[in-house]
Scaffold this active site. Structure first.
Site, PDB file in Angstrom:
ATOM      1  N   HIS A  81       0.808  -1.213   0.000  1.00  0.00           N
ATOM      2  CA  HIS A  81       0.000   0.000   0.000  1.00  0.00           C
ATOM      3  C   HIS A  81       0.847   1.271   0.000  1.00  0.00           C
ATOM      4  O   HIS A  81       0.286   2.372  -0.092  1.00  0.00           O
ATOM      5  CB  HIS A  81      -0.936   0.012   1.210  1.00  0.00           C
ATOM      6  CG  HIS A  81      -2.000  -1.042   1.146  1.00  0.00           C
ATOM      7  ND1 HIS A  81      -2.844  -1.181   0.078  1.00  0.00           N
ATOM      8  CD2 HIS A  81      -2.346  -2.020   2.025  1.00  0.00           C
ATOM      9  CE1 HIS A  81      -3.674  -2.188   0.292  1.00  0.00           C
ATOM     10  NE2 HIS A  81      -3.392  -2.715   1.462  1.00  0.00           N
TER      11      HIS A  81
ATOM     12  N   GLU B  80      -5.840 -11.547   7.953  1.00  0.00           N
ATOM     13  CA  GLU B  80      -6.672 -10.360   7.762  1.00  0.00           C
ATOM     14  C   GLU B  80      -7.980 -10.645   7.032  1.00  0.00           C
ATOM     15  O   GLU B  80      -8.700  -9.700   6.670  1.00  0.00           O
ATOM     16  CB  GLU B  80      -5.874  -9.280   7.006  1.00  0.00           C
ATOM     17  CG  GLU B  80      -5.205  -9.780   5.736  1.00  0.00           C
ATOM     18  CD  GLU B  80      -4.265  -8.774   5.107  1.00  0.00           C
ATOM     19  OE1 GLU B  80      -4.394  -7.564   5.395  1.00  0.00           O
ATOM     20  OE2 GLU B  80      -3.402  -9.182   4.310  1.00  0.00           O
TER      21      GLU B  80
ATOM     22  N   ASP C 119      -8.461  -4.655   7.468  1.00  0.00           N
ATOM     23  CA  ASP C 119      -9.078  -5.691   6.645  1.00  0.00           C
ATOM     24  C   ASP C 119      -9.760  -6.737   7.508  1.00  0.00           C
ATOM     25  O   ASP C 119     -10.801  -7.287   7.118  1.00  0.00           O
ATOM     26  CB  ASP C 119      -8.032  -6.340   5.745  1.00  0.00           C
ATOM     27  CG  ASP C 119      -7.655  -5.444   4.570  1.00  0.00           C
ATOM     28  OD1 ASP C 119      -8.548  -4.756   4.046  1.00  0.00           O
ATOM     29  OD2 ASP C 119      -6.477  -5.434   4.182  1.00  0.00           O
TER      30      ASP C 119
END
Length: 252
Positions: free
Chosen positions: A48, A149, A175
């Site tokens: 990310h 997650e 998540d």
């Protein structure tokens, strides 16, 4: 691996608490500040964040030059080539996202282990060639943290934690919130129960329970809950907070 890396491995095995800095930017200056500040690890986020393969060696060098932090990176996905690239570049701990099953965890392990250890990693002495210190590294591998997650991962977390070669788990709370019907930043009882289950599974398997946190206050809470490998700040998050605070103070 270096003597410093073996010290990290021993400390984590002995139950040490590690507070880490999460790097999303490609700033060597911020990586230097993180290492010099005294974080136990600095993680380079390729999933990310804005960091790419061409940034890894430069940022790793900045971390190592200014402190003993464990040089860590999160790959974008559970892919053999990317995991092997980080190992070749001298990354000391690899975090792999979206591990949903035992088979996923086993694939990540194989990507880090040479055939002599049962894996399928291809030998590439990239980091060694840069320093002229090429050696037999078949017995060496970075630490491996697999991310829990998703609902699928949570359903299999006890089995995932016992996969040989997995050194720790790393929880992605945002998540995980989606997976249990919560909203990131607004946890519910199911989210709290999931965190407890994950941490308990890691403890039972004798591996390191890790978790991602937004700031030091959340990190302290997770430490009290039994997590030991805890991201306690991010480069852009901390910079944004500090800039806002200084601006607000100046304008008050």
């Amino acid at each position: 691996m270096t003597a410093a890396f073996e010290t990290h491995r021993a400390r984590l095995c002995d139950g040490a608490i590690y507070n880490g800095l999460w790097m999303m930017s490609t700033s060597a200056e911020l990586a230097t500040i993180g290492a010099a500040t005294g974080f136990d690890y600095v993680c380079l986020d390729m999933q990310h964040g804005y960091i790419r393969a061409t940034d890894i060696v430069r940022l790793s060098d900045a971390i190592r030059a200014h402190g003993p932090a464990l040089v860590t990176a999160r790959v974008a996905a559970n892919r053999f080539t990317e995991i092997g690239m980080l190992a070749d570049a001298g990354i000391e701990a690899v975090i792999v996202p979206l591990i949903d099953s035992v088979a996923d965890a086993e694939a990540a392990v194989r990507a880090l282990d040479y055939p002599s250890r049962g894996g399928n990693r291809s030998w590439g002495a990239t980091a060694d060639i840069l320093t002229g210190s090429v050696r037999d590294s078949r017995a060496e591998r970075p630490l491996l943290f697999v991310m829990i997650e998703t609902a699928e991962a949570l359903a299999s977390v006890e089995e995932i934690c016992t996969v040989p070669g997995v050194d720790g788990i790393y929880v992605g709370p945002a998540d995980l919130a989606f997976a249990v019907g919560a909203v990131p930043g607004r946890p519910n009882d199911a989210h709290a129960e999931a965190l407890l289950r994950i941490r308990s599974a890691a403890d039972a398997a004798g591996i390191v329970p890790g978790i991602h946190c937004a700031d030091g206050a959340e990190a302290k809470l997770r430490e009290e809950q039994g997590f030991r490998f805890i991201t306690s700040a991010s480069d852009i998050g901390a910079a944004a907070r500090a800039l806002r605070q200084d601006l607000d103070t100046a304008r008050a």
